[in-house]
Enzyme design. Structure first.
Site, PDB file in Angstrom:
ATOM      1  N   GLY A  10      27.685  50.708  28.641  1.00  0.00           N
ATOM      2  CA  GLY A  10      28.110  50.096  29.898  1.00  0.00           C
ATOM      3  C   GLY A  10      29.225  50.903  30.522  1.00  0.00           C
ATOM      4  N   GLY A  12      30.723  49.995  33.652  1.00  0.00           N
ATOM      5  CA  GLY A  12      31.484  49.258  34.661  1.00  0.00           C
ATOM      6  C   GLY A  12      32.962  49.404  34.333  1.00  0.00           C
ATOM      7  N   GLY A  15      33.766  49.251  30.487  1.00  0.00           N
ATOM      8  CA  GLY A  15      33.295  50.417  29.754  1.00  0.00           C
ATOM      9  C   GLY A  15      34.106  51.665  30.076  1.00  0.00           C
ATOM     10  N   PHE A 113      44.838  33.313  45.868  1.00  0.00           N
ATOM     11  CA  PHE A 113      43.515  33.086  45.277  1.00  0.00           C
ATOM     12  C   PHE A 113      43.509  31.714  44.623  1.00  0.00           C
ATOM     13  CE2 PHE A 113      39.779  35.892  44.303  1.00  0.00           C
ATOM     14  CZ  PHE A 113      39.885  36.701  45.407  1.00  0.00           C
ATOM     15  N   ASP A 210      21.861  41.972  28.638  1.00  0.00           N
ATOM     16  CA  ASP A 210      21.344  42.828  27.558  1.00  0.00           C
ATOM     17  C   ASP A 210      22.285  42.848  26.344  1.00  0.00           C
ATOM     18  OD1 ASP A 210      20.082  43.391  29.962  1.00  0.00           O
ATOM     19  OD2 ASP A 210      19.904  45.539  29.616  1.00  0.00           O
ATOM     20  N   GLN A 229      29.863  29.788  35.782  1.00  0.00           N
ATOM     21  CA  GLN A 229      30.608  29.519  37.012  1.00  0.00           C
ATOM     22  C   GLN A 229      29.722  29.543  38.250  1.00  0.00           C
ATOM     23  OE1 GLN A 229      33.896  32.334  38.693  1.00  0.00           O
ATOM     24  NE2 GLN A 229      34.876  30.448  38.001  1.00  0.00           N
ATOM     25  N   HIS A 231      30.214  29.781  42.166  1.00  0.00           N
ATOM     26  CA  HIS A 231      31.246  30.151  43.141  1.00  0.00           C
ATOM     27  C   HIS A 231      31.058  29.281  44.379  1.00  0.00           C
ATOM     28  CE1 HIS A 231      33.572  32.520  45.983  1.00  0.00           C
ATOM     29  NE2 HIS A 231      34.001  33.303  45.002  1.00  0.00           N
ATOM     30  N   LEU A 241      27.607  36.755  47.927  1.00  0.00           N
ATOM     31  CA  LEU A 241      28.967  36.219  47.840  1.00  0.00           C
ATOM     32  C   LEU A 241      29.785  36.439  49.112  1.00  0.00           C
ATOM     33  CD1 LEU A 241      31.060  35.067  45.646  1.00  0.00           C
ATOM     34  CD2 LEU A 241      31.994  37.355  45.754  1.00  0.00           C
ATOM     35  N   THR A 243      33.632  36.438  49.578  1.00  0.00           N
ATOM     36  CA  THR A 243      34.768  36.447  48.641  1.00  0.00           C
ATOM     37  C   THR A 243      35.746  35.290  48.858  1.00  0.00           C
ATOM     38  OG1 THR A 243      36.698  37.684  47.875  1.00  0.00           O
ATOM     39  CG2 THR A 243      35.993  38.131  50.109  1.00  0.00           C
ATOM     40  N   GLU A 244      36.334  34.852  47.720  1.00  0.00           N
ATOM     41  CA  GLU A 244      37.386  33.839  47.760  1.00  0.00           C
ATOM     42  C   GLU A 244      38.589  34.346  48.567  1.00  0.00           C
ATOM     43  OE1 GLU A 244      37.799  31.599  44.087  1.00  0.00           O
ATOM     44  OE2 GLU A 244      39.918  32.083  44.064  1.00  0.00           O
ATOM     45  N   ARG A 275      37.666  27.137  41.095  1.00  0.00           N
ATOM     46  CA  ARG A 275      36.292  27.221  41.614  1.00  0.00           C
ATOM     47  C   ARG A 275      35.419  26.049  41.189  1.00  0.00           C
ATOM     48  NH1 ARG A 275      35.288  33.732  40.880  1.00  0.00           N
ATOM     49  NH2 ARG A 275      36.572  34.275  42.688  1.00  0.00           N
ATOM     50  N   HIS A 342      27.595  32.649  39.718  1.00  0.00           N
ATOM     51  CA  HIS A 342      28.432  33.821  39.979  1.00  0.00           C
ATOM     52  C   HIS A 342      28.877  34.556  38.721  1.00  0.00           C
ATOM     53  CE1 HIS A 342      31.297  36.336  42.045  1.00  0.00           C
ATOM     54  NE2 HIS A 342      32.319  35.809  41.397  1.00  0.00           N
ATOM     55  N   GLU A 366      32.694  41.218  30.927  1.00  0.00           N
ATOM     56  CA  GLU A 366      31.948  39.965  31.107  1.00  0.00           C
ATOM     57  C   GLU A 366      30.969  39.695  29.962  1.00  0.00           C
ATOM     58  OE1 GLU A 366      30.645  39.285  35.157  1.00  0.00           O
ATOM     59  OE2 GLU A 366      29.538  37.483  34.575  1.00  0.00           O
ATOM     60  N   ARG A 377      36.749  30.337  35.037  1.00  0.00           N
ATOM     61  CA  ARG A 377      37.553  31.539  35.301  1.00  0.00           C
ATOM     62  C   ARG A 377      38.245  31.418  36.644  1.00  0.00           C
ATOM     63  NH1 ARG A 377      36.772  36.302  38.370  1.00  0.00           N
ATOM     64  NH2 ARG A 377      34.551  35.951  38.741  1.00  0.00           N
ATOM     65  N   SER A 382      38.833  38.315  36.399  1.00  0.00           N
ATOM     66  CA  SER A 382      37.812  39.026  35.633  1.00  0.00           C
ATOM     67  C   SER A 382      38.073  40.532  35.613  1.00  0.00           C
ATOM     68  CB  SER A 382      36.428  38.771  36.206  1.00  0.00           C
ATOM     69  OG  SER A 382      35.516  39.601  35.542  1.00  0.00           O
ATOM     70  N   LEU A 383      38.441  41.089  36.767  1.00  0.00           N
ATOM     71  CA  LEU A 383      38.737  42.525  36.772  1.00  0.00           C
ATOM     72  C   LEU A 383      39.855  42.810  35.780  1.00  0.00           C
ATOM     73  CD1 LEU A 383      38.504  43.595  40.535  1.00  0.00           C
ATOM     74  CD2 LEU A 383      36.739  43.489  38.780  1.00  0.00           C
TER      75      LEU A 383
HETATM   76  C1  LIG Z   1      29.908  39.878  44.254  1.00  0.00           C
HETATM   77  C2  LIG Z   1      30.968  39.790  43.175  1.00  0.00           C
HETATM   78  C3  LIG Z   1      32.306  39.902  43.523  1.00  0.00           C
HETATM   79  C4  LIG Z   1      33.285  39.818  42.528  1.00  0.00           C
HETATM   80  N1  LIG Z   1      34.604  39.945  42.881  1.00  0.00           N
HETATM   81  C5  LIG Z   1      35.554  39.884  41.920  1.00  0.00           C
HETATM   82  C6  LIG Z   1      36.932  40.046  42.254  1.00  0.00           C
HETATM   83  O1  LIG Z   1      37.285  40.255  43.404  1.00  0.00           O
HETATM   84  N2  LIG Z   1      37.842  39.967  41.249  1.00  0.00           N
HETATM   85  C7  LIG Z   1      37.486  39.731  39.959  1.00  0.00           C
HETATM   86  O2  LIG Z   1      38.354  39.678  39.084  1.00  0.00           O
HETATM   87  N3  LIG Z   1      36.183  39.621  39.602  1.00  0.00           N
HETATM   88  C8  LIG Z   1      35.216  39.686  40.559  1.00  0.00           C
HETATM   89  N4  LIG Z   1      33.901  39.560  40.194  1.00  0.00           N
HETATM   90  C9  LIG Z   1      33.538  39.547  38.777  1.00  0.00           C
HETATM   91  C10 LIG Z   1      33.627  40.972  38.210  1.00  0.00           C
HETATM   92  O3  LIG Z   1      33.228  41.890  39.204  1.00  0.00           O
HETATM   93  C11 LIG Z   1      32.756  41.190  36.981  1.00  0.00           C
HETATM   94  O4  LIG Z   1      32.930  40.148  36.072  1.00  0.00           O
HETATM   95  C12 LIG Z   1      33.150  42.511  36.306  1.00  0.00           C
HETATM   96  O5  LIG Z   1      33.153  43.566  37.242  1.00  0.00           O
HETATM   97  C13 LIG Z   1      32.227  42.839  35.152  1.00  0.00           C
HETATM   98  O6  LIG Z   1      32.546  44.128  34.703  1.00  0.00           O
HETATM   99  P1  LIG Z   1      31.966  44.707  33.351  1.00  0.00           P
HETATM  100  O7  LIG Z   1      32.563  46.040  33.165  1.00  0.00           O
HETATM  101  O8  LIG Z   1      32.116  43.710  32.266  1.00  0.00           O
HETATM  102  O9  LIG Z   1      30.402  44.827  33.613  1.00  0.00           O
HETATM  103  P2  LIG Z   1      29.505  45.584  34.798  1.00  0.00           P
HETATM  104  O10 LIG Z   1      30.381  46.128  35.828  1.00  0.00           O
HETATM  105  O11 LIG Z   1      28.486  44.590  35.120  1.00  0.00           O
HETATM  106  O12 LIG Z   1      28.927  46.779  33.989  1.00  0.00           O
HETATM  107  C14 LIG Z   1      27.889  46.636  33.037  1.00  0.00           C
HETATM  108  C15 LIG Z   1      27.449  48.004  32.584  1.00  0.00           C
HETATM  109  O13 LIG Z   1      26.547  47.868  31.489  1.00  0.00           O
HETATM  110  C16 LIG Z   1      25.437  48.711  31.678  1.00  0.00           C
HETATM  111  N5  LIG Z   1      24.315  48.136  30.924  1.00  0.00           N
HETATM  112  C17 LIG Z   1      23.920  46.852  30.862  1.00  0.00           C
HETATM  113  N6  LIG Z   1      22.862  46.729  30.037  1.00  0.00           N
HETATM  114  C18 LIG Z   1      22.588  47.971  29.570  1.00  0.00           C
HETATM  115  C19 LIG Z   1      21.608  48.501  28.691  1.00  0.00           C
HETATM  116  N7  LIG Z   1      20.650  47.766  28.124  1.00  0.00           N
HETATM  117  N8  LIG Z   1      21.634  49.830  28.438  1.00  0.00           N
HETATM  118  C20 LIG Z   1      22.557  50.630  29.015  1.00  0.00           C
HETATM  119  N9  LIG Z   1      23.499  50.184  29.858  1.00  0.00           N
HETATM  120  C21 LIG Z   1      23.514  48.861  30.119  1.00  0.00           C
HETATM  121  C22 LIG Z   1      25.249  48.740  33.190  1.00  0.00           C
HETATM  122  O14 LIG Z   1      24.517  49.857  33.598  1.00  0.00           O
HETATM  123  C23 LIG Z   1      26.710  48.803  33.640  1.00  0.00           C
HETATM  124  O15 LIG Z   1      27.163  50.129  33.588  1.00  0.00           O
HETATM  125  C24 LIG Z   1      32.912  39.611  41.178  1.00  0.00           C
HETATM  126  C25 LIG Z   1      31.562  39.486  40.835  1.00  0.00           C
HETATM  127  C26 LIG Z   1      30.595  39.556  41.832  1.00  0.00           C
HETATM  128  C27 LIG Z   1      29.171  39.372  41.441  1.00  0.00           C
END
Ligand SMILES: Cc1cc2nc3c(=O)[nH]c(=O)nc-3n(C[C@H](O)[C@H](O)[C@H](O)COP(=O)(O)OP(=O)(O)OC[C@H]3O[C@@H](n4cnc5c(N)ncnc54)[C@H](O)[C@@H]3O)c2cc1C
Length: 563
Positions: A10, A12, A15, A113, A210, A229, A231, A241, A243-244, A275, A342, A366, A377, A382-383
């Site tokens: 991952g 994101g 990761g 927020f 996954d 959750q 939203h 979405l 945003t809040e 929320r 959400h 997440e 939450r 979350s960020l």
């Molecule tokens: C529209 C929206 C707005 C948001 N705004 C906010 C905000 O303003 N503030 C806040 O705090 N939170 C916000 N959130 C929540 C927050 O964005 C997420 O909870 C957070 O970014 C998740 O990050 P992560 O690194 O855990 O996962 P992700 O960013 O989802 O990354 C997951 C990674 O895993 C990889 N992956 C998954 N499965 C596999 C697999 N089988 N094989 C290889 N790679 C895989 C994907 O390719 C990706 O790279 C928002 C969420 C949404 C949906």
């Protein structure tokens, strides 16, 4: 066979932060993602990131708000770590190049927020996730000699050695269909949530649970999976979405009678209650016939209260979303929204360093449940969670790697996974199409496992999930090729989503009380005596097995939750 000290699944925010921390600690690192890293779902994060940066603020106030927001289900040791480390992390982001908004005095600007007792959300307009993700990726490039990137690789299994330690993964190169075993001393899951279990959802198509399912399948318990959750502000048309941050800037919610109905539900915080509270209030207004729109299934979000110039500057993405997806100019008229899926508070159970109960396997972001969000939450936490616990997991995994040899692993699982993929491709066109099963799953969850739940609906959902699990075993796909065969990956993801759905439904049936995002109309009260505990779910044979674990309390006793 490639081998690494720390292998991160991952790319994101969780990761990439983990990868940087592990590289800076001297490990050989690999980061793998099924999409290009900057297309990870974190890129969609809009409103901002919380930290007690203001001189009048204190991390303890942030921690208390988070504990209260969690409806006292969050683990307070983890919450203390997250909130006390937040200011340093946000300043670090700024120092490496994230262009947070500044006010006229040149200080970091903070916006309001939900559930927060003061303004503490740092932001980059309404593209905060994108801004942070791109800067972290740039930093990873600097460490290219230490960090191997597997971009557009899909993990199909986690590997364990003879003593049960996690020792790598099997993955498929999405571009060519080639399978590979990647060995590692430690694996960090940073695979994001499972929003696609629901339809509609604010989450992208790639958010399919996954990592949660893969960890569950090798014996790691899941925790708080019933806490999903909704939203309060997602577009009625398609679940996108708003945003809040909009309510943080002053937007209000109105019912069909033009009432600012939050006065009845949260007189002190109004639209900026947590929320779960706002979503329930909206759903109640809709159920009692005060919804807006042709089907009376929406609520008006009136952003015209925010000065137009400010909206165009600080909320520019939702200006575009309003125009492109609802045909509404939010600077001039209210937009119709409703509560929509959400985020998932639950995930793979970890300690405060990201370690799961499977040796060598970590989880952060997440995908994980540490648990800082408990029953609900707070927006913009979350960020923060992804970055704080991503970093800690990276550091911890790097330290563990330094004191051990590379475990053994074989190609047996690779052969099994390759055969599984061939078998999916070869399925005859007799059963149902995978995408139909996915749609039925999403609609079922959105009907029965949503803002309001009860025993009858949850049991019905469970029955449907069990049937869909059986049907998915011979669901057919159309693409028979090897290059970018998203169809076959979709079939594998469907299995992951069904595992996540089952854990969510089973947890929701088990928790016979109302707390945070779980509101049971047949058990409408919070019941601390019996249910102030986590529900842990492990895979036993073919199905989920429930156990409980205690909520960690440090300084805040449970109290009535009012906003
Ligand atoms: C529209 C929206 C707005 C948001 N705004 C906010 C905000 O303003 N503030 C806040 O705090 N939170 C916000 N959130 C929540 C927050 O964005 C997420 O909870 C957070 O970014 C998740 O990050 P992560 O690194 O855990 O996962 P992700 O960013 O989802 O990354 C997951 C990674 O895993 C990889 N992956 C998954 N499965 C596999 C697999 N089988 N094989 C290889 N790679 C895989 C994907 O390719 C990706 O790279 C928002 C969420 C949404 C949906």
């Amino acid at each position: 066979m490639p081998a690494h000290d720390v292998l991160i699944i991952g790319a994101g925010l969780a990761g990439q932060r983990a990868a940087l921390a592990a590289a800076q600690a001297g490990s050989s690192v690999a980061i793998l993602s099924k999409v290009h890293p900057v297309r990870s779902h974190s890129v969609a994060a809009a409103g901002g990131i919380n930290a007690a940066i203001n001189v009048a603020d204190d991390w303890r106030s942030h921690a208390y708000d988070t504990v209260k927001g969690s409806d006292f289900l969050g683990d307070q040791d983890a919450i203390e770590i997250m909130c006390s480390e937040a200011p340093k992390e946000v300043m670090h982001l700024e120092h490496i190049g994230v262009t947070f908004h500044r006010n006229d005095s040149g200080e970091l600007d903070l916006r309001a927020f939900g559930g927060a007792s003061m303004k503490r959300t740092a932001y980059v307009a309404d593209i905060t996730g994108q801004a942070i993700l791109h800067v972290l990726y740039e930093q990873l490039m600097k460490h290219h000699e230490q960090v191997e990137r597997y971009e557009e690789w899909f993990v199909t299994s986690l590997l364990q050695d003879d003593s049960g330690r996690c020792c790598g993964v099997v993955a498929r190169d999405v571009r060519s269909g080639r399978m590979e075993t990647l060995k590692a001393k430690n694996v960090i899951l940073a695979c994001g949530g499972a929003g696609q279990v629901y339809s509609p959802t604010t989450n992208a198509l790639i958010v399919t649970g996954d990592g949660i399912a893969q960890a569950y399948r090798i014996g790691a318990p899941l925790m708080d999976m019933e806490m999903v959750q909704y939203h309060p502000t997602t577009l009625v048309e398609n679940g996108l979405l708003i945003t809040e941050g909009a309510r943080g800037e002053g937007a209000v919610l109105l019912n069909s009678e033009g009432e600012r109905f939050m006065e009845k539900y949260a007189p002190n915080k109004m639209e900026l209650a947590s929320r779960d509270v706002v979503s329930r209030a909206e759903q109640t207004e809709i159920l009692e016939g005060r919804g807006v729109g042709a089907n009376k299934d929406g609520i008006y979000l009136d952003i015209t209260k925010v000065p137009r110039k400010r909206t165009l500057e600080a909320l520019r993405e939702i200006v575009n979303i309003g125009k492109d997806f609802a045909g509404v100019d939010i600077t001039r008229e209210p937009i119709m929204i409703r509560p929509g899926q959400h985020y998932i508070m639950g995930g793979v159970k970890t300690d405060v360093n990201g370690a799961t109960s499977v040796e060598g396997l970590y989880a952060a972001g997440e995908v994980a449940c540490v648990s800082v969000h408990g029953g609900n939450r707070l927006g913009a936490n979350s960020l923060l969670d992804t970055l704080i616990f991503g970093r800690r997991a990276g550091e911890h995994a790097a330290a563990r790697a330094a004191s051990m040899a590379l475990p053994d692993s074989s190609d047996a699982q690779l052969r099994e996974d390759a055969a599984m993929i061939d078998a999916i491709i070869a399925r005859p066109r007799t059963g149902r199409r995978g995408s139909e099963i996915k749609q039925e799953l999403g609609e079922t969850m959105n009907q029965y496992v949503a803002v309001y739940r009860d025993q009858e609906g949850l049991e019905k959902a469970h029955e449907i999930v069990k049937r869909l699990q059986a049907e998915s075993k011979d669901a057919y796909i159309d693409d028979k090729g090897t290059v970018f065969n998203q169809d076959v990956l979709g079939a594998i993801e469907l299995g992951y989503m069904l595992d996540c759905a089952e854990a969510t439904v089973v947890g929701a049936i088990e928790r016979k009380e109302s707390r945070g995002a779980q509101f049971r109309t047949d058990f409408p009260e919070r019941n601390d005596e019996e249910w102030l505990k986590h529900i842990d779910i492990s895979l036993n044979g073919d199905g989920p097995e429930i156990s409980y674990s205690a909520v960690t309390m440090t300084q805040w006793e449970p109290e009535e939750r009012k906003y």
